[in-house]
Write an enzyme that holds these catalytic residues in place. Sequence first.
Site, PDB file in Angstrom:
ATOM      1  N   LYS A  22       0.855  -1.202   0.000  1.00  0.00           N
ATOM      2  CA  LYS A  22       0.000   0.000   0.000  1.00  0.00           C
ATOM      3  C   LYS A  22       0.881   1.239   0.000  1.00  0.00           C
ATOM      4  O   LYS A  22       1.714   1.428   0.881  1.00  0.00           O
ATOM      5  CB  LYS A  22      -0.907  -0.001   1.241  1.00  0.00           C
ATOM      6  CG  LYS A  22      -1.692   1.313   1.428  1.00  0.00           C
ATOM      7  CD  LYS A  22      -2.622   1.268   2.644  1.00  0.00           C
ATOM      8  CE  LYS A  22      -3.252   2.635   2.925  1.00  0.00           C
ATOM      9  NZ  LYS A  22      -4.131   2.644   4.120  1.00  0.00           N
ATOM     10  N   ASP A  72      -2.411  10.182   3.732  1.00  0.00           N
ATOM     11  CA  ASP A  72      -3.814   9.804   3.885  1.00  0.00           C
ATOM     12  C   ASP A  72      -4.520  10.829   4.755  1.00  0.00           C
ATOM     13  O   ASP A  72      -4.478  10.751   5.985  1.00  0.00           O
ATOM     14  CB  ASP A  72      -3.912   8.401   4.507  1.00  0.00           C
ATOM     15  CG  ASP A  72      -5.359   7.956   4.677  1.00  0.00           C
ATOM     16  OD1 ASP A  72      -6.260   8.618   4.114  1.00  0.00           O
ATOM     17  OD2 ASP A  72      -5.583   6.929   5.360  1.00  0.00           O
ATOM     18  N   LYS A 103      -9.846  13.044   8.107  1.00  0.00           N
ATOM     19  CA  LYS A 103      -9.515  12.554   9.439  1.00  0.00           C
ATOM     20  C   LYS A 103      -9.600  13.696  10.448  1.00  0.00           C
ATOM     21  O   LYS A 103      -9.034  14.763  10.214  1.00  0.00           O
ATOM     22  CB  LYS A 103      -8.097  11.977   9.442  1.00  0.00           C
ATOM     23  CG  LYS A 103      -7.972  10.633   8.772  1.00  0.00           C
ATOM     24  CD  LYS A 103      -6.557  10.098   8.853  1.00  0.00           C
ATOM     25  CE  LYS A 103      -6.421   8.767   8.135  1.00  0.00           C
ATOM     26  NZ  LYS A 103      -7.154   7.658   8.772  1.00  0.00           N
ATOM     27  N   ASP A 150       1.642   6.187   5.568  1.00  0.00           N
ATOM     28  CA  ASP A 150       0.661   5.297   4.973  1.00  0.00           C
ATOM     29  C   ASP A 150       1.154   4.636   3.679  1.00  0.00           C
ATOM     30  O   ASP A 150       0.421   3.918   3.018  1.00  0.00           O
ATOM     31  CB  ASP A 150      -0.652   6.056   4.736  1.00  0.00           C
ATOM     32  CG  ASP A 150      -1.879   5.178   4.905  1.00  0.00           C
ATOM     33  OD1 ASP A 150      -1.761   4.117   5.546  1.00  0.00           O
ATOM     34  OD2 ASP A 150      -2.942   5.551   4.384  1.00  0.00           O
ATOM     35  N   ASP A 184     -12.062   7.314   3.580  1.00  0.00           N
ATOM     36  CA  ASP A 184     -10.871   7.036   4.390  1.00  0.00           C
ATOM     37  C   ASP A 184     -10.506   5.545   4.374  1.00  0.00           C
ATOM     38  O   ASP A 184      -9.446   5.158   4.851  1.00  0.00           O
ATOM     39  CB  ASP A 184     -11.102   7.516   5.827  1.00  0.00           C
ATOM     40  CG  ASP A 184      -9.805   7.684   6.600  1.00  0.00           C
ATOM     41  OD1 ASP A 184      -8.717   7.618   5.963  1.00  0.00           O
ATOM     42  OD2 ASP A 184      -9.865   7.873   7.830  1.00  0.00           O
ATOM     43  N   GLU A 205      -9.366   3.934   1.994  1.00  0.00           N
ATOM     44  CA  GLU A 205      -8.812   4.062   0.642  1.00  0.00           C
ATOM     45  C   GLU A 205      -7.775   2.987   0.327  1.00  0.00           C
ATOM     46  O   GLU A 205      -7.574   2.643  -0.832  1.00  0.00           O
ATOM     47  CB  GLU A 205      -8.192   5.453   0.472  1.00  0.00           C
ATOM     48  CG  GLU A 205      -6.748   5.630   0.979  1.00  0.00           C
ATOM     49  CD  GLU A 205      -6.577   5.389   2.476  1.00  0.00           C
ATOM     50  OE1 GLU A 205      -7.586   5.500   3.216  1.00  0.00           O
ATOM     51  OE2 GLU A 205      -5.450   5.068   2.913  1.00  0.00           O
ATOM     52  N   ARG A 217      -7.677  -0.219   0.834  1.00  0.00           N
ATOM     53  CA  ARG A 217      -8.237  -1.429   0.218  1.00  0.00           C
ATOM     54  C   ARG A 217      -8.621  -1.177  -1.237  1.00  0.00           C
ATOM     55  O   ARG A 217      -8.648  -2.102  -2.041  1.00  0.00           O
ATOM     56  CB  ARG A 217      -9.417  -1.934   1.062  1.00  0.00           C
ATOM     57  CG  ARG A 217     -10.573  -0.979   1.156  1.00  0.00           C
ATOM     58  CD  ARG A 217     -11.519  -1.318   2.303  1.00  0.00           C
ATOM     59  NE  ARG A 217     -11.009  -0.867   3.603  1.00  0.00           N
ATOM     60  CZ  ARG A 217     -11.638  -1.053   4.757  1.00  0.00           C
ATOM     61  NH1 ARG A 217     -12.800  -1.692   4.778  1.00  0.00           N
ATOM     62  NH2 ARG A 217     -11.119  -0.623   5.879  1.00  0.00           N
TER      63      ARG A 217
HETATM   64  N1  BES Z   1      -4.229   4.473   6.881  1.00  0.00           N
HETATM   65  C1  BES Z   1      -5.385   4.233   7.663  1.00  0.00           C
HETATM   66  C2  BES Z   1      -5.142   3.195   8.748  1.00  0.00           C
HETATM   67  C3  BES Z   1      -4.217   3.580   9.866  1.00  0.00           C
HETATM   68  C4  BES Z   1      -4.703   4.110  11.037  1.00  0.00           C
HETATM   69  C5  BES Z   1      -2.863   3.336   9.764  1.00  0.00           C
HETATM   70  C6  BES Z   1      -3.856   4.422  12.065  1.00  0.00           C
HETATM   71  C7  BES Z   1      -2.021   3.639  10.796  1.00  0.00           C
HETATM   72  C8  BES Z   1      -2.504   4.179  11.954  1.00  0.00           C
HETATM   73  C9  BES Z   1      -6.520   3.732   6.783  1.00  0.00           C
HETATM   74  O1  BES Z   1      -6.527   4.212   5.493  1.00  0.00           O
HETATM   75  C10 BES Z   1      -7.789   4.173   7.408  1.00  0.00           C
HETATM   76  O2  BES Z   1      -8.016   5.347   7.456  1.00  0.00           O
HETATM   77  N2  BES Z   1      -8.593   3.223   7.861  1.00  0.00           N
HETATM   78  C11 BES Z   1      -9.831   3.520   8.482  1.00  0.00           C
HETATM   79  C12 BES Z   1     -10.856   2.606   7.894  1.00  0.00           C
HETATM   80  C13 BES Z   1     -12.271   2.941   8.249  1.00  0.00           C
HETATM   81  C14 BES Z   1     -12.682   4.249   7.592  1.00  0.00           C
HETATM   82  C15 BES Z   1     -13.172   1.830   7.799  1.00  0.00           C
HETATM   83  C16 BES Z   1      -9.672   3.283   9.979  1.00  0.00           C
HETATM   84  O3  BES Z   1      -8.951   2.366  10.368  1.00  0.00           O
HETATM   85  O4  BES Z   1     -10.253   4.039  10.737  1.00  0.00           O
HETATM   86 ZN    ZN Z   2      -4.721   4.762   4.721  1.00  0.00          ZN
HETATM   87 MN    MN Z   3      -7.556   6.057   5.343  1.00  0.00          MN
END
Ligand code: BES
Ligand code: ZN
Ligand code: MN
Length: 489
Positions: free
Chosen positions: A256, A261, A268, A280, A339, A341, A343
């Site tokens: 990834k 992000d 966020k 990220d 968010d 993104e 996947r």
């Molecule tokens: N890059 C984030 C995941 C992340 C969070 C990595 C904290 C490192 C530390 C990912 O893209 C994300 O934002 N995931 C969301 C998914 C949700 C919207 C379903 C999450 O984990 O909140």
């Molecule tokens: Zn992310």
């Molecule tokens: Mn994200």
Amino acid sequence: MITLSAADFGKSSIDTLAIPVCEDKPLHQGPVAELVQAVRQAHAFNGEAGERMTWGQPEGSRIRCAVFVGLGKAGDLDADAWRRFAGGAVGEGMARRLKEMHLAVPSPEATGMEEADLIAAIAEGACLGNHVFDRYKAEKKRQPLEKICLLTGGGAVKAHLALVERIETTCAGTRMAREWVSTPSNDKVPEAFAAEVVAAAKEAGLKATVLDEKALRRKGFGALLAVAAGSDHPPVMTVLEHKPKGAKKTVVLVGKGVTFDSGGINLKPAGSQIEEMKMDMAGAAVVAATLISIARLNPPVHVVGVLPLVENMPSGRATRPGDIVKSFAGKTVEIGNTDAEGRLILIDALAWAVQQYKPDAILDLATLTGACVVALGEKIAGLFSADDALAEAILTAAARTGERCWRLPLPKDYKEQIKSEFADISNLGATRWGGAITAALFLSAFVETTRWAHLDIAGPAYSKKASDYAPAGGTGFGVRLLLDLLDRI
Ligand code: BES
Ligand code: ZN
Ligand code: MN
């Protein structure tokens, strides 16, 4: 540079020697054992965990300075304790502005470890610890040591020289990934990061290609392009390939690569680690550094690294929550949350790589979900795979390198969660529970016929604090694991 040799205290003079000491057991023989004995008696140094003591010009020895490092009870020491010892010792050397440092390797019998494993762990800790990320600082406080010399008390030094050399290469890979992850997002927008990766890859002798935005559009990377839509910086996909003659197996590694992000339109909020989201792209950095290390190690496996690189930003052109896009595989995806993104870029990269290379196995590494960090904390990655043998191989590699993974399930009935009312699938689970699992299940829908494993490295990819063998920032988690794994799948 790191070297390994049998100690000859009679002949060579040594500037600084780090000596591990346990409270309950002598670890060395010969002159080092005598030094430890003397310091125990004269200075009441017990070798307790965390205890450290420096002795300048110990009498009757040719060592200018001995640094004793307490490690506690010998029975508690595992490979990672030896990495921490070596990393800590090198850190001390850097703090003292040394150019060169010697480390006294204990006798394997005293540690209960195989000689090769012990030497490997100490070499790894030293190489990994010998790292500073100060590219953005005017004042360079610490500098990596130029030379680290491991001194054994005898034994088969020659038999381990190749091992130490390999470790130097694998750890250089980890350091490379760390630097990319720690680099701020303004200096690694997708095209710029791709250019850096390609330059390093070509120098190492890999075949490197970049699919630009036009190519991605032509090929139908609809999910990836939806993530990139809001950014002023176009997406790219970089492909690195190690293809030795006669290779029988093909392994694809997908990382990834979200260079920043923000969350997109689902921006966020404060307190959601938005200021750490330069990390990220850790999956992509780790895959790139792994491929570059592979080029140097030259294993007889066809390995392809695929790096989908995008920036996830909000803007008037950004993808909206509720939008439906067509993925590379042809399935439509409802974007319930912009968010989620990672996947989206991964399914296009995975589906493309399966079609293009028909690999024997495909692995992806991704800082995919906060939920995985909630489940396993900041030091352990989530491992998902329907293939028991592949999962076992990964767990074995993880145990060997100390890059810990924990297997989590892919329950079929949870697929209910990612059904969409309007599209073939949704990128968002119906509830927030089991978020790491629903993300993995979403990916699994796009690699149905290939041996596949997914590592959610959201926790261990980045550390706000320095540790014994890593500075703060990107950790390079996964590089050594993947390199170890290639020898067993
Ligand atoms: N890059 C984030 C995941 C992340 C969070 C990595 C904290 C490192 C530390 C990912 O893209 C994300 O934002 N995931 C969301 C998914 C949700 C919207 C379903 C999450 O984990 O909140
Ligand atoms: Zn992310
Ligand atoms: Mn994200």
